[in-house]
Design a protein around this motif. Structure first.
Motif, PDB file in Angstrom:
ATOM      1  N   SER A  68      -3.981   4.846   2.753  1.00 41.59           N
ATOM      2  CA  SER A  68      -4.120   3.411   2.959  1.00 41.59           C
ATOM      3  C   SER A  68      -5.142   2.806   2.001  1.00 41.59           C
ATOM      4  O   SER A  68      -4.942   1.705   1.471  1.00 41.59           O
ATOM      5  CB  SER A  68      -4.530   3.138   4.418  1.00 41.59           C
ATOM      6  OG  SER A  68      -3.597   3.684   5.312  1.00 41.59           O
ATOM      7  N   PHE A  69      -6.227   3.534   1.766  1.00 41.99           N
ATOM      8  CA  PHE A  69      -7.226   3.067   0.804  1.00 41.99           C
ATOM      9  C   PHE A  69      -6.631   3.015  -0.604  1.00 41.99           C
ATOM     10  O   PHE A  69      -6.884   2.097  -1.382  1.00 41.99           O
ATOM     11  CB  PHE A  69      -8.447   3.989   0.849  1.00 41.99           C
ATOM     12  CG  PHE A  69      -9.560   3.565  -0.081  1.00 41.99           C
ATOM     13  CD1 PHE A  69      -9.921   2.236  -0.205  1.00 41.99           C
ATOM     14  CD2 PHE A  69     -10.239   4.517  -0.830  1.00 41.99           C
ATOM     15  CE1 PHE A  69     -10.956   1.852  -1.055  1.00 41.99           C
ATOM     16  CE2 PHE A  69     -11.270   4.142  -1.684  1.00 41.99           C
ATOM     17  CZ  PHE A  69     -11.625   2.804  -1.799  1.00 41.99           C
ATOM     18  N   GLY A  70      -5.796   4.007  -0.919  1.00 49.54           N
ATOM     19  CA  GLY A  70      -5.133   4.007  -2.214  1.00 49.54           C
ATOM     20  C   GLY A  70      -4.272   2.774  -2.421  1.00 49.54           C
ATOM     21  O   GLY A  70      -4.210   2.215  -3.524  1.00 49.54           O
ATOM     22  N   GLY A 119       2.345  -7.666   7.955  1.00 50.06           N
ATOM     23  CA  GLY A 119       1.173  -7.642   7.094  1.00 50.06           C
ATOM     24  C   GLY A 119       0.552  -6.273   6.931  1.00 50.06           C
ATOM     25  O   GLY A 119      -0.191  -6.033   5.989  1.00 50.06           O
ATOM     26  N   THR A 120       0.816  -5.335   7.853  1.00 49.48           N
ATOM     27  CA  THR A 120       0.181  -4.018   7.770  1.00 49.48           C
ATOM     28  C   THR A 120       1.139  -2.915   7.372  1.00 49.48           C
ATOM     29  O   THR A 120       0.687  -1.820   7.040  1.00 49.48           O
ATOM     30  CB  THR A 120      -0.449  -3.635   9.125  1.00 49.48           C
ATOM     31  OG1 THR A 120       0.585  -3.535  10.103  1.00 49.48           O
ATOM     32  CG2 THR A 120      -1.473  -4.648   9.556  1.00 49.48           C
ATOM     33  N   ALA A 121       2.437  -3.151   7.383  1.00 48.63           N
ATOM     34  CA  ALA A 121       3.399  -2.086   7.112  1.00 48.63           C
ATOM     35  C   ALA A 121       3.152  -1.438   5.754  1.00 48.63           C
ATOM     36  O   ALA A 121       3.251  -0.221   5.602  1.00 48.63           O
ATOM     37  CB  ALA A 121       4.828  -2.629   7.186  1.00 48.63           C
ATOM     38  N   VAL A 122       2.811  -2.239   4.747  1.00 47.07           N
ATOM     39  CA  VAL A 122       2.625  -1.709   3.398  1.00 47.07           C
ATOM     40  C   VAL A 122       1.438  -0.759   3.321  1.00 47.07           C
ATOM     41  O   VAL A 122       1.376   0.100   2.444  1.00 47.07           O
ATOM     42  CB  VAL A 122       2.464  -2.875   2.393  1.00 47.07           C
ATOM     43  CG1 VAL A 122       1.146  -3.605   2.605  1.00 47.07           C
ATOM     44  CG2 VAL A 122       2.564  -2.366   0.964  1.00 47.07           C
ATOM     45  N   TYR A 123       0.464  -0.877   4.231  1.00 51.46           N
ATOM     46  CA  TYR A 123      -0.731  -0.038   4.194  1.00 51.46           C
ATOM     47  C   TYR A 123      -0.578   1.243   5.016  1.00 51.46           C
ATOM     48  O   TYR A 123      -1.476   2.079   5.023  1.00 51.46           O
ATOM     49  CB  TYR A 123      -1.938  -0.820   4.712  1.00 51.46           C
ATOM     50  CG  TYR A 123      -2.223  -2.067   3.906  1.00 51.46           C
ATOM     51  CD1 TYR A 123      -2.814  -1.988   2.645  1.00 51.46           C
ATOM     52  CD2 TYR A 123      -1.874  -3.322   4.389  1.00 51.46           C
ATOM     53  CE1 TYR A 123      -3.062  -3.124   1.892  1.00 51.46           C
ATOM     54  CE2 TYR A 123      -2.109  -4.471   3.650  1.00 51.46           C
ATOM     55  CZ  TYR A 123      -2.704  -4.367   2.406  1.00 51.46           C
ATOM     56  OH  TYR A 123      -2.935  -5.495   1.665  1.00 51.46           O
ATOM     57  N   ALA A 146      -6.209  -3.360  -8.271  1.00 51.67           N
ATOM     58  CA  ALA A 146      -6.110  -3.069  -9.695  1.00 51.67           C
ATOM     59  C   ALA A 146      -4.978  -3.837 -10.367  1.00 51.67           C
ATOM     60  O   ALA A 146      -5.041  -4.120 -11.565  1.00 51.67           O
ATOM     61  CB  ALA A 146      -5.912  -1.569  -9.905  1.00 51.67           C
ATOM     62  N   THR A 147      -3.935  -4.170  -9.604  1.00 55.89           N
ATOM     63  CA  THR A 147      -2.741  -4.767 -10.218  1.00 55.89           C
ATOM     64  C   THR A 147      -2.458  -6.193  -9.761  1.00 55.89           C
ATOM     65  O   THR A 147      -1.695  -6.904 -10.413  1.00 55.89           O
ATOM     66  CB  THR A 147      -1.497  -3.922  -9.891  1.00 55.89           C
ATOM     67  OG1 THR A 147      -1.247  -3.982  -8.471  1.00 55.89           O
ATOM     68  CG2 THR A 147      -1.683  -2.476 -10.311  1.00 55.89           C
ATOM     69  N   GLY A 148      -3.034  -6.577  -8.619  1.00 56.32           N
ATOM     70  CA  GLY A 148      -2.703  -7.881  -8.060  1.00 56.32           C
ATOM     71  C   GLY A 148      -1.384  -7.891  -7.332  1.00 56.32           C
ATOM     72  O   GLY A 148      -0.911  -8.942  -6.876  1.00 56.32           O
ATOM     73  N   LYS A 149      -0.745  -6.707  -7.170  1.00 59.18           N
ATOM     74  CA  LYS A 149       0.549  -6.606  -6.495  1.00 59.18           C
ATOM     75  C   LYS A 149       0.507  -5.493  -5.462  1.00 59.18           C
ATOM     76  O   LYS A 149      -0.264  -4.537  -5.593  1.00 59.18           O
ATOM     77  CB  LYS A 149       1.672  -6.316  -7.504  1.00 59.18           C
ATOM     78  CG  LYS A 149       1.905  -7.417  -8.539  1.00 59.18           C
ATOM     79  CD  LYS A 149       3.024  -7.030  -9.477  1.00 59.18           C
ATOM     80  CE  LYS A 149       3.280  -8.116 -10.519  1.00 59.18           C
ATOM     81  NZ  LYS A 149       3.797  -9.350  -9.898  1.00 59.18           N
ATOM     82  N   LYS A 150       1.366  -5.608  -4.449  1.00 64.43           N
ATOM     83  CA  LYS A 150       1.495  -4.533  -3.469  1.00 64.43           C
ATOM     84  C   LYS A 150       2.418  -3.454  -4.040  1.00 64.43           C
ATOM     85  O   LYS A 150       3.393  -3.759  -4.713  1.00 64.43           O
ATOM     86  CB  LYS A 150       2.044  -5.072  -2.147  1.00 64.43           C
ATOM     87  CG  LYS A 150       1.049  -5.936  -1.379  1.00 64.43           C
ATOM     88  CD  LYS A 150       1.665  -6.392  -0.058  1.00 64.43           C
ATOM     89  CE  LYS A 150       0.601  -7.041   0.845  1.00 64.43           C
ATOM     90  NZ  LYS A 150      -0.010  -8.225   0.233  1.00 64.43           N
ATOM     91  N   PRO A 151       2.123  -2.193  -3.767  1.00 62.67           N
ATOM     92  CA  PRO A 151       2.962  -1.123  -4.323  1.00 62.67           C
ATOM     93  C   PRO A 151       4.335  -1.022  -3.680  1.00 62.67           C
ATOM     94  O   PRO A 151       5.274  -0.522  -4.291  1.00 62.67           O
ATOM     95  CB  PRO A 151       2.140   0.141  -4.048  1.00 62.67           C
ATOM     96  CG  PRO A 151       1.288  -0.206  -2.870  1.00 62.67           C
ATOM     97  CD  PRO A 151       0.968  -1.666  -3.021  1.00 62.67           C
ATOM     98  N   PHE A 152       4.451  -1.472  -2.419  1.00 60.04           N
ATOM     99  CA  PHE A 152       5.716  -1.365  -1.705  1.00 60.04           C
ATOM    100  C   PHE A 152       6.105  -2.739  -1.179  1.00 60.04           C
ATOM    101  O   PHE A 152       5.271  -3.453  -0.609  1.00 60.04           O
ATOM    102  CB  PHE A 152       5.603  -0.377  -0.531  1.00 60.04           C
ATOM    103  CG  PHE A 152       5.045   0.958  -0.925  1.00 60.04           C
ATOM    104  CD1 PHE A 152       5.794   1.845  -1.680  1.00 60.04           C
ATOM    105  CD2 PHE A 152       3.761   1.327  -0.560  1.00 60.04           C
ATOM    106  CE1 PHE A 152       5.276   3.078  -2.061  1.00 60.04           C
ATOM    107  CE2 PHE A 152       3.227   2.552  -0.932  1.00 60.04           C
ATOM    108  CZ  PHE A 152       3.990   3.433  -1.687  1.00 60.04           C
TER     109      PHE A 152
END
Length: 642
Positions: free
Chosen positions: A44-46, A21-25, A53-59
């Motif tokens: 991490s804030f980004g 749950g935290t790896a993406v941040y 903004a997108t409803g999706k995780k970037p990674f």
């Protein structure tokens, strides 16, 4: 690998403090276990802003390892490509916060907050919608995202204003809280060098030797992940804060202690500290005659199995069988070899000591494994050649015959096989090792090493990242730099080189990394730190970088061809050939590259992506080498059943 392997690996990463749950941040530098600062929080804030903004995780990834690899190496989709209803300026702010290179991010939270507030004002006034700009209008440059479709339209102003308002409100809370992984499990363990209470120089070798032996005893418990001595030796100055050290090393338990000679006896006192709560969970005292270190080892092994492992929550049935030393003098020699450096000259001394040790005690697996490693270093860096490779293989096989589950011996044997051209077997063995021990860093490192020869750099990078996630400080990971700089990812290559900063090896390789970045002046300065080891072609590099007369450069290239082309390791031939070609010695460089490919360094991806070879991409002779590398890769993969 199968899903069971992915599951086991994810569990092992959870133990060392990385949870799905935290790896993406996590910022790229946090994923690589580097020092953190406020810019890590900003990244991490980004990620949070991107998600809002997108409803999706970037990674994303199939497991923690692939997610961390994406964080470190992949560009996420442009937020505008996911949600056209956001301002272009917001995408730029998020992108600047999420730059891979922290030097390109906002330096402070206040600067990012100011841009968000300015965007909020512009949104409320209608500037972002109308296209009007004041002289001080918000302009933020970023290259974080994949290129978006320029035909996408902007958003409804009210929605943008609402979104920015929410983001600004969240920011104040976020910057007070650092995104970090959970506390490491107590089952990740670092054993620090012991303190020599008497400062007895005759016994000084025991500081490192006893720590190595404790770590070795713990490795037989499969549920534990033990940091190698290479990671802990920097704490040999007597740092007295186990909790601080444990947090720096991302381990759950730190074992420290001291020893002293008294009345012809050695007395050892040990303690295990749980890092999370700075709580003492175990203490033990050992004593034995100074001339009988086997008795001390037997006590240590018994204490570890009967007391320390239960304190760490390890059940007896999960502890594998181990060989034991059978000759006191041989065991003493083995212990004395452990602190000896692996640089060329001291390594030869280490070989001599260990050869005597295994002659006196041929049934102690750790001594054979240590000897195999030293033979390897002699083969590759001291001109030992095929004979030392053969001795290294024989030593590893002997260690495995005594202890079939020694992962280090199995992993290093696979890397030996690949360097001597037996890539198909090495590939098969390395994949099987990862499937059997997905929780072990050496397993992933060995597969990463083999994948470089297979020509699959992207997969090699993922396996390197898996090894580093499990064991962040291991100096062996320095060679992972090859998987990155051959693909043009020099920033990440330097991060792996930093794991062995200041060594002869790293100082030499860093020159080629700087050349790949086009920083020729800095490369020339770095070349001044190189030693005369012919492997790294110091004199040729200095001539090339200092723009010596062409005749001098060519003469040194011919000398390198004479000295190095007959050597064993095909990866080094690729490394040397790329440098030669970049410095204008194309024909000699091509001879090295062709020989590398013919000896199963199937560098199909590297030949097309390595910055050092950008000038020769259009050369028909070079393209023939690329085609041969492609066939090499296809043949190898077919032969390995992949």
């Amino acid at each position: 690998m199968g899903t069971s392997t992915d599951s086991s690996l994810e569990e092992s990463l959870t133990q060392v403090g990385v949870i799905p749950g935290t790896a993406v941040y996590m910022s790229p530098e946090q994923a690589r276990s580097e020092d953190l600062d406020v810019r890590s929080d900003i990244f991490s804030f980004g990620v949070v802003l991107y998600e809002m903004a997108t409803g999706k995780k970037p990674f994303t990834g199939t497991n923690v390892v692939t997610t961390l690899h994406a964080v470190m190496n992949q560009k996420p989709a442009s937020p505008l490509s996911v949600n056209a209803a956001i301002p272009k300026e917001l995408e730029a702010i998020i992108g600047k916060a999420m730059e891979k290179d922290r030097g390109q991010r906002y330096p402070t939270a206040s600067e990012m907050k100011a841009d968000l507030q300015r965007l909020k004002k512009e949104t409320e006034s209608g500037l972002t919608h109308s296209g009007l700009r004041k002289s001080h209008a918000l302009k933020v440059a970023t290259h974080t995202f994949q290129k978006s479709d320029p035909t996408k339209t902007w958003i409804i102003v009210g929605l943008a204003g609402l979104l920015v308002t929410v983001l600004v409100a969240v920011g104040a809370w976020w910057f007070k809280r650092r995104i970090s992984s959970v506390e490491a499990s107590t089952r990740t363990v670092a054993v620090l060098p012991l303190q020599n209470i008497n400062n007895d120089q005759e016994s000084e070798f025991l500081r490192f030797a006893l720590a190595d032996e404790i770590a070795n005893a713990l490795t037989y418990a499969r549920a534990l992940e033990i940091r190698p001595s290479a990671s802990t030796r920097k704490y040999s100055n007597g740092e007295a804060d186990p909790q601080k050290i444990g947090r720096e090393m991302r381990v759950g338990t730190v074992i420290a202690g001291h020893f002293m000679r008294q009345n012809k006896r050695v007395i050892v006192t040990l303690e295990a500290v749980e890092v999370k709560d700075n709580k003492l969970i175990w203490t033990g005292t050992l004593t034995a005659p100074a001339e009988n270190l086997i008795a001390l080892q037997n006590q240590m092994s018994k204490k570890v199995r009967q007391e320390l492992l239960p304190a760490l929550g390890v059940r007896g049935e999960t502890v594998e069988a181990s060989s034991t030393p059978g000759n006191s003098e041989g065991y003493d020699l083995y212990l004395r070899s452990l602190p000896v450096a692996h640089d060329p000259e001291p390594n030869k001394e280490g070989i001599t000591i260990l050869e005597r040790a295994v002659e006196m005690d041929p049934n102690y697996a750790p001594a054979w494994e240590a000897l195999g490693r030293r033979y390897y270093f002699d083969a590759i860096y001291s001109g030992g050649g095929t004979a030392q490779y053969d001795r290294s293989n024989a030593a590893y096989k002997r260690a495995l015959s005594l202890e079939p589950n020694r992962v280090n011996a199995a992993g290093f044997l696979a890397t030996n096989e690949v360097e001597t051209g037996n890539v198909a077997k090495a590939y098969q063995d390395a994949r099987q090792l990862v499937a059997r021990r997905p929780d072990n860093a050496i397993s992933h490192y060995s597969l990463a090493y083999v994948l470089r020869y297979v020509g699959r750099l992207d997969e090699a990078q993922r396996e390197c990242d898996a090894a580093a996630a499990i064991d962040p400080g291991n100096f062996n990971w320095r060679s992972c730099s090859f998987a990155f700089f051959e693909a043009g990812k020099t920033t990440f290559a330097k991060q792996y080189l930093s794991k062995d900063a200041g060594s002869e090896w790293t100082n030499s390789v860093m020159v080629s990394v700087l050349m790949r970045e086009g920083r020729m002046k800095e490369a020339g300065e770095a070349a001044q730190k190189m030693t005369g080891n012919p492997t790294w072609m110091r004199d040729f590099l200095r001539a090339c970088l200092n723009k010596a007369p062409g005749a001098d450069v060519h003469r040194l290239a011919e000398q390198a061809q004479k000295d190095l082309l007959p050597e064993q390791d095909s990866e080094l031939k690729y490394y040397q050939g790329a440098i030669l070609a970049n410095c204008g010695e194309k024909q000699i460089g091509y001879a090295f590259l062709s020989k590398a490919v013919s000896e199963n360094y199937c560098a199909y991806q590297a030949l097309q992506s390595d910055p050092l070879l950008s000038r020769v991409q259009g050369d028909p002779e070079f393209q023939q080498i690329v085609a041969t590398a492609e066939q090499c890769q296809k043949k190898l993969l077919a032969g390995s059943g992949h």
